[in-house]
Design a protein around this motif. Structure first.
Motif, PDB file in Angstrom:
ATOM      1  N   PHE A  70     135.668 -23.297  93.109  1.00 45.03           N
ATOM      2  CA  PHE A  70     134.810 -24.238  93.824  1.00 45.03           C
ATOM      3  C   PHE A  70     135.086 -25.642  93.316  1.00 45.03           C
ATOM      4  CE2 PHE A  70     132.283 -20.355  94.110  1.00 45.03           C
ATOM      5  CZ  PHE A  70     131.809 -20.394  95.423  1.00 45.03           C
ATOM      6  N   ARG A  71     135.234 -26.583  94.231  1.00 46.27           N
ATOM      7  CA  ARG A  71     135.091 -27.990  93.874  1.00 46.27           C
ATOM      8  C   ARG A  71     133.594 -28.218  93.744  1.00 46.27           C
ATOM      9  NH1 ARG A  71     140.144 -29.954  92.500  1.00 46.27           N
ATOM     10  NH2 ARG A  71     141.699 -29.266  94.032  1.00 46.27           N
ATOM     11  N   THR A  72     133.169 -28.778  92.633  1.00 40.86           N
ATOM     12  CA  THR A  72     131.724 -28.833  92.390  1.00 40.86           C
ATOM     13  C   THR A  72     130.988 -29.777  93.336  1.00 40.86           C
ATOM     14  OG1 THR A  72     132.043 -30.474  90.630  1.00 40.86           O
ATOM     15  CG2 THR A  72     131.952 -28.147  89.979  1.00 40.86           C
ATOM     16  N   ASP A  73     131.728 -30.616  94.057  1.00 42.85           N
ATOM     17  CA  ASP A  73     131.084 -31.461  95.057  1.00 42.85           C
ATOM     18  C   ASP A  73     131.220 -30.884  96.461  1.00 42.85           C
ATOM     19  OD1 ASP A  73     133.789 -31.821  95.379  1.00 42.85           O
ATOM     20  OD2 ASP A  73     133.696 -34.011  95.529  1.00 42.85           O
ATOM     21  N   ALA A  74     131.614 -29.601  96.570  1.00 42.10           N
ATOM     22  CA  ALA A  74     131.902 -29.044  97.892  1.00 42.10           C
ATOM     23  C   ALA A  74     131.329 -27.642  98.093  1.00 42.10           C
ATOM     24  CB  ALA A  74     133.410 -29.027  98.135  1.00 42.10           C
ATOM     25  N   VAL A  75     130.293 -27.279  97.336  1.00 39.83           N
ATOM     26  CA  VAL A  75     129.609 -26.009  97.605  1.00 39.83           C
ATOM     27  C   VAL A  75     128.787 -26.170  98.870  1.00 39.83           C
ATOM     28  CG1 VAL A  75     127.851 -24.399  96.777  1.00 39.83           C
ATOM     29  CG2 VAL A  75     129.582 -25.278  95.201  1.00 39.83           C
ATOM     30  N   ARG A  76     128.915 -25.221  99.798  1.00 42.06           N
ATOM     31  CA  ARG A  76     128.261 -25.324 101.110  1.00 42.06           C
ATOM     32  C   ARG A  76     127.082 -24.362 101.213  1.00 42.06           C
ATOM     33  NH1 ARG A  76     133.656 -24.622 103.387  1.00 42.06           N
ATOM     34  NH2 ARG A  76     132.939 -22.553 103.987  1.00 42.06           N
ATOM     35  N   LEU A  77     125.995 -24.862 101.741  1.00 42.23           N
ATOM     36  CA  LEU A  77     124.867 -24.022 102.131  1.00 42.23           C
ATOM     37  C   LEU A  77     124.665 -24.203 103.627  1.00 42.23           C
ATOM     38  CD1 LEU A  77     122.326 -24.766  99.242  1.00 42.23           C
ATOM     39  CD2 LEU A  77     123.826 -22.763  99.480  1.00 42.23           C
ATOM     40  N   ALA A  78     124.496 -23.102 104.352  1.00 38.69           N
ATOM     41  CA  ALA A  78     124.312 -23.175 105.799  1.00 38.69           C
ATOM     42  C   ALA A  78     123.083 -24.020 106.126  1.00 38.69           C
ATOM     43  CB  ALA A  78     124.149 -21.776 106.381  1.00 38.69           C
ATOM     44  N   SER A  79     123.141 -24.736 107.249  1.00 41.45           N
ATOM     45  CA  SER A  79     122.056 -25.656 107.603  1.00 41.45           C
ATOM     46  C   SER A  79     120.726 -24.920 107.758  1.00 41.45           C
ATOM     47  CB  SER A  79     122.406 -26.417 108.880  1.00 41.45           C
ATOM     48  OG  SER A  79     122.679 -25.519 109.946  1.00 41.45           O
ATOM     49  N   LYS A  80     120.749 -23.710 108.326  1.00 47.38           N
ATOM     50  CA  LYS A  80     119.502 -22.948 108.477  1.00 47.38           C
ATOM     51  C   LYS A  80     118.918 -22.603 107.115  1.00 47.38           C
ATOM     52  CE  LYS A  80     117.584 -18.740 110.554  1.00 47.38           C
ATOM     53  NZ  LYS A  80     117.887 -17.527 111.367  1.00 47.38           N
ATOM     54  N   GLY A 149     120.475 -15.286  90.057  1.00 48.87           N
ATOM     55  CA  GLY A 149     121.077 -15.984  88.931  1.00 48.87           C
ATOM     56  C   GLY A 149     122.560 -15.706  88.821  1.00 48.87           C
ATOM     57  N   LEU A 150     123.167 -16.334  87.823  1.00 49.26           N
ATOM     58  CA  LEU A 150     124.584 -16.133  87.526  1.00 49.26           C
ATOM     59  C   LEU A 150     124.792 -16.415  86.045  1.00 49.26           C
ATOM     60  CD1 LEU A 150     126.098 -19.139  87.066  1.00 49.26           C
ATOM     61  CD2 LEU A 150     125.787 -19.258  89.522  1.00 49.26           C
ATOM     62  N   TYR A 151     125.979 -16.018  85.548  1.00 50.67           N
ATOM     63  CA  TYR A 151     126.332 -16.352  84.172  1.00 50.67           C
ATOM     64  C   TYR A 151     127.828 -16.625  84.095  1.00 50.67           C
ATOM     65  CZ  TYR A 151     128.472 -11.768  83.279  1.00 50.67           C
ATOM     66  OH  TYR A 151     129.286 -10.665  83.311  1.00 50.67           O
ATOM     67  N   GLY A 152     128.223 -17.330  83.045  1.00 43.68           N
ATOM     68  CA  GLY A 152     129.624 -17.642  82.862  1.00 43.68           C
ATOM     69  C   GLY A 152     129.859 -18.306  81.522  1.00 43.68           C
ATOM     70  N   ILE A 153     131.087 -18.779  81.332  1.00 41.41           N
ATOM     71  CA  ILE A 153     131.533 -19.371  80.077  1.00 41.41           C
ATOM     72  C   ILE A 153     131.849 -20.847  80.304  1.00 41.41           C
ATOM     73  CG2 ILE A 153     133.344 -19.335  78.298  1.00 41.41           C
ATOM     74  CD1 ILE A 153     131.657 -16.879  78.100  1.00 41.41           C
ATOM     75  N   SER A 172     121.335 -16.005  94.752  1.00 35.66           N
ATOM     76  CA  SER A 172     122.599 -16.407  94.139  1.00 35.66           C
ATOM     77  C   SER A 172     123.128 -17.697  94.748  1.00 35.66           C
ATOM     78  CB  SER A 172     123.635 -15.289  94.277  1.00 35.66           C
ATOM     79  OG  SER A 172     123.988 -15.069  95.632  1.00 35.66           O
ATOM     80  N   LYS A 173     122.855 -17.930  96.021  1.00 38.10           N
ATOM     81  CA  LYS A 173     123.294 -19.180  96.660  1.00 38.10           C
ATOM     82  C   LYS A 173     122.638 -20.381  95.987  1.00 38.10           C
ATOM     83  CE  LYS A 173     123.894 -17.131 101.273  1.00 38.10           C
ATOM     84  NZ  LYS A 173     123.448 -17.196 102.690  1.00 38.10           N
ATOM     85  N   VAL A 174     121.343 -20.277  95.733  1.00 33.98           N
ATOM     86  CA  VAL A 174     120.640 -21.372  95.078  1.00 33.98           C
ATOM     87  C   VAL A 174     121.181 -21.577  93.666  1.00 33.98           C
ATOM     88  CG1 VAL A 174     118.397 -22.071  94.128  1.00 33.98           C
ATOM     89  CG2 VAL A 174     118.563 -21.187  96.472  1.00 33.98           C
ATOM     90  N   ALA A 175     121.460 -20.488  92.950  1.00 31.82           N
ATOM     91  CA  ALA A 175     121.960 -20.596  91.581  1.00 31.82           C
ATOM     92  C   ALA A 175     123.287 -21.335  91.536  1.00 31.82           C
ATOM     93  CB  ALA A 175     122.093 -19.208  90.963  1.00 31.82           C
ATOM     94  N   ILE A 176     124.228 -20.955  92.400  1.00 26.32           N
ATOM     95  CA  ILE A 176     125.548 -21.575  92.330  1.00 26.32           C
ATOM     96  C   ILE A 176     125.523 -22.998  92.868  1.00 26.32           C
ATOM     97  CG2 ILE A 176     126.491 -20.797  94.562  1.00 26.32           C
ATOM     98  CD1 ILE A 176     129.069 -20.087  92.923  1.00 26.32           C
TER      99      ILE A 176
END
Length: 256
Positions: A70-80, A149-153, A172-176
């Protein structure tokens, strides 16, 4: 003659082979053996390599081509979905429930997979990495209830996502999306998603050639980031409704 993956020696400080030497079939398999000791895990991630255990085999290490990011400025959430967030009371936090998040990720059903790669040994290792300040969880709360939620390094200014889950639709969408917004504000341009799947693609993940990805990892992990420690204060209580407008000027401040 079919080439075999590299056999790691017992020394956790032993170097990995270059990621470009990973097999084409199965795609990205680079090395076998070793363990989950922190020194080895950090060495692996610094070189764009991640563990992906499989029952009945020694520990397997991967560096696929291409890499899903993911480009951190390009995560997409559907308009609905974003419209629904305007009425949401969900709050996003960091590092307040790491063990609950990794346990939920291990139990989450995944299409096309029988069981989980997040076995007890891996969970124990990443909980240890969390206690050392290298592994982080992002939690989505409805009141006191975890809904995703999510987890990572994290190393330098690179975040390597490992797994995510939803206990309610959209968790998960909100988390990422919240993580990406924070990373972008902090000057962290990439979020590793490892391997392509429809869910990641729907959120804006793209494929990056391995050579480019490894060069970016080398550069970003060498940059100064946060000292190994919980991100709870850096993240704060971030309202999910702030994600409703992708153009809103609500960028979080590091350390806020």
């Amino acid at each position: 003659m079919r080439r075999l993956p590299f056999l790691l020696p017992p020394d956790p400080a032993a170097p990995f082979p270059p990621g470009e030497q990973a097999l084409r079939e199965p795609d990205g398999l680079l090395a076998v053996g070793g363990d989950f000791r922190p020194e080895r895990l950090l060495n692996a991630y610094r070189h764009g390599i991640f563990p992906w255990p499989s029952d009945g085999y020694p520990l397997l290490w991967w560096c696929p081509d291409p890499r899903t990011v993911f480009r951190t400025d390009a995560v997409r959430l559907a308009s609905k979905f974003r419209r629904g967030l305007r009425r949401s009371d969900w709050v996003v936090r960091a590092d307040t429930a790491f063990e609950q998040v990794i346990a939920a990720c291990a139990q989450a059903p995944r299409p096309g997979q029988d069981g989980t790669w997040i076995n007890d040994e891996l969970r124990e290792a990443y909980v240890g990495m969390h206690r050392l300040g290298h592994a982080h969880s992002i939690e989505v709360y409805d009141g006191t209830t975890l809904v995703g939620g999510l987890y990572g390094i994290a190393i330098g200014r690179m975040f390597f996502g490992e797994s995510m889950y939803s206990a309610r639709p959209g968790g998960s969408k909100v988390a990422i999306a919240a993580l990406a917004r924070h990373l972008h504000a902090w000057g962290w341009p990439l979020l590793d998603g490892q391997v392509e799947n429809p869910h990641l693609l729907s959120l804006g993940a793209v494929s990056m050639p391995r050579t480019q990805f490894l060069a970016e990892v080398e550069r970003l992990t060498a940059l100064p980031g946060f000292a190994p420690a919980p991100w709870t204060a850096h993240f704060g209580d971030y309202p999910a409704r702030a994600l409703a407008d992708p153009a809103v000027d609500d960028e979080p401040r590091a350390g806020a």
